[in-house]
Design a protein around this motif. Structure first.
Motif, PDB file in Angstrom:
ATOM      1  N   GLY A  57      37.007  12.649  46.618  1.00 44.37           N
ATOM      2  CA  GLY A  57      35.688  12.947  47.161  1.00 44.37           C
ATOM      3  C   GLY A  57      35.783  14.128  48.097  1.00 44.37           C
ATOM      4  N   SER A 103      31.340   9.199  46.523  1.00 50.59           N
ATOM      5  CA  SER A 103      30.284  10.170  46.818  1.00 50.59           C
ATOM      6  C   SER A 103      29.001   9.410  47.129  1.00 50.59           C
ATOM      7  CB  SER A 103      30.050  11.116  45.637  1.00 50.59           C
ATOM      8  OG  SER A 103      28.931  11.954  45.872  1.00 50.59           O
ATOM      9  N   ALA A 108      28.278  15.245  44.277  1.00 48.86           N
ATOM     10  CA  ALA A 108      29.320  16.207  44.655  1.00 48.86           C
ATOM     11  C   ALA A 108      30.053  16.663  43.399  1.00 48.86           C
ATOM     12  CB  ALA A 108      30.284  15.578  45.646  1.00 48.86           C
ATOM     13  N   THR A 111      33.805  15.770  43.017  1.00 49.73           N
ATOM     14  CA  THR A 111      34.074  14.369  42.697  1.00 49.73           C
ATOM     15  C   THR A 111      33.781  14.091  41.235  1.00 49.73           C
ATOM     16  OG1 THR A 111      33.369  13.872  44.952  1.00 49.73           O
ATOM     17  CG2 THR A 111      33.633  12.007  43.441  1.00 49.73           C
ATOM     18  N   THR A 129      29.233   4.703  45.246  1.00 49.71           N
ATOM     19  CA  THR A 129      28.107   5.624  45.398  1.00 49.71           C
ATOM     20  C   THR A 129      26.819   4.829  45.606  1.00 49.71           C
ATOM     21  OG1 THR A 129      26.987   7.534  44.388  1.00 49.71           O
ATOM     22  CG2 THR A 129      27.599   5.719  42.919  1.00 49.71           C
TER      23      THR A 129
END
Length: 355
Positions: A57, A103, A108, A111, A129
């Protein structure tokens, strides 16, 4: 500087902190507990025998990866790697490598690229997430999803990601039951809040006083052992909350290079300020190095301070030091009149990349 606030009038903080970042900082202990309890019932990957684990990440989402890898270094029999980039190392191949994509937004690009590489390489994959493209990728490919039930910004979500990692590694049998240590950590953080929270006046509040001392200075934060990653967190929060330049450094390495960089440019050196994070669990030689390095910088005219982490265990000291840094960065933002919520420069770069 914009509006400058008197730290002894916290009822006025909302004039700068329009989205109430302070509430996320105040709620960090409860966030840790909620995340850990949530992680105890979320789905595990089918394969549970690994030889290495990668936490991938960027930014605030993966900060908990650093913290957890440091915490678990003396507990987990497997190597834990924190990966902040696209793709993956060449050795990350096969089902015995678990890659956890972290993330908060789910968008992102680094990632997502790392998770796609993990899938191509046949690695076991998980997703932490609350939505975005990462959630879509996971749902499409039946990847185990651990939802981050957090409404705030990524830099304030560190408790959620750490709590989930704590639950994951415990349930995989890779660390001992952390429940007692976690509760002691939460209690230590709450006890510290009674001394450095926003309602505590400056004369009794060391975090507020420290913020006042570093105004118009370049801050360097030093740490060793488990507090080295906390120093990184302090640097990140000073940038994102207070919008001020900062850096972090690690002992003993800093004693082999950084300490020489105190002569030039001579007109800027007096603007520096060094903060040393100290914990009773630091290696004894690093505790001595902290004292010697502080003395060296002070003799060169650089003001310094030492912040001692509260608690007995590594987790307690890590999290009380982190929480102290969050309050410190927030108070500095209030002095500067800097809204700690928007991250316009970060978003501008992301927009340009997406164009």
């Amino acid at each position: 500087m914009g509006i400058q606030l008197d730290l002894d009038h916290p009822t006025l903080f909302h004039e700068v902190d329009g989205e109430n970042m302070l509430a996320w900082i105040d709620g960090l202990p409860a966030q840790l507990e909620s995340a850990y309890r949530a992680g105890l019932s979320l789905p595990l990957p089918e394969n549970r025998i690994y030889r290495a684990i990668i936490l991938t990440g960027v930014g605030g989402s993966v900060m908990a990866g650093d913290l957890f890898a440091s915490y678990a270094a003396g507990l987990c029999p497997l190597p834990i790697f924190v990966h902040r980039d696209y793709d993956l190392p060449a050795w990350a191949k096969g089902g015995q490598i678990l890659v956890v994509g972290m993330s908060l937004s789910g968008n992102a690009e680094e990632t997502l690229a790392a998770l796609e590489a993990a899938r191509r390489n046949g690695c076991a994959v998980m997703a932490f997430t609350r939505g975005g493209q990462l959630l879509e990728l996971a749902e499409k490919n039946t990847i185990p999803i651990w939802r981050v039930e957090f409404a705030g910004p990524p830099r304030a979500s560190v408790g959620w990601f750490f709590g989930l990692l704590l639950a994951l590694f415990f349930r995989l049998g890779l660390i001992p039951d952390p429940a007692r240590d976690l509760m002691a950590t939460i209690e230590a953080m709450q006890a510290q809040q009674m001394q450095i929270g926003s309602e505590v006046p400056t004369r009794q509040n060391s975090a507020k006083r420290l913020a006042g001392q570093v105004v118009e200075r370049w801050v360097s934060v030093f740490g060793s052992g488990s507090l080295a990653v906390v120093a990184r967190r302090w640097k990140s929060q000073l940038g994102e909350l207070a919008k001020t330049w900062a850096q972090f450094d690690v002992l003993p390495e800093a004693d082999y290079n950084t300490v020489e960089g105190v002569a030039n440019p001579p007109d800027l050196v007096p603007k520096a300020y060094a903060i040393f994070l100290h914990g009773s669990r630091d290696h004894p030689r690093n505790q001595l190095r902290t004292q010697l390095t502080q003395r060296t910088l002070m003799l060169e005219g650089i003001p310094t301070d030492i912040i001692s982490a509260r608690g007995d265990s590594a987790m307690e000291q890590m999290w009380t030091a982190l929480h102290y840094g969050d309050y410190f960065a927030y108070y500095l933002a209030m002095i500067y009149g800097a809204d700690p919520n928007p991250v316009d420069r970060i978003q501008s770069i992301q927009a340009d990349l997406a164009a």
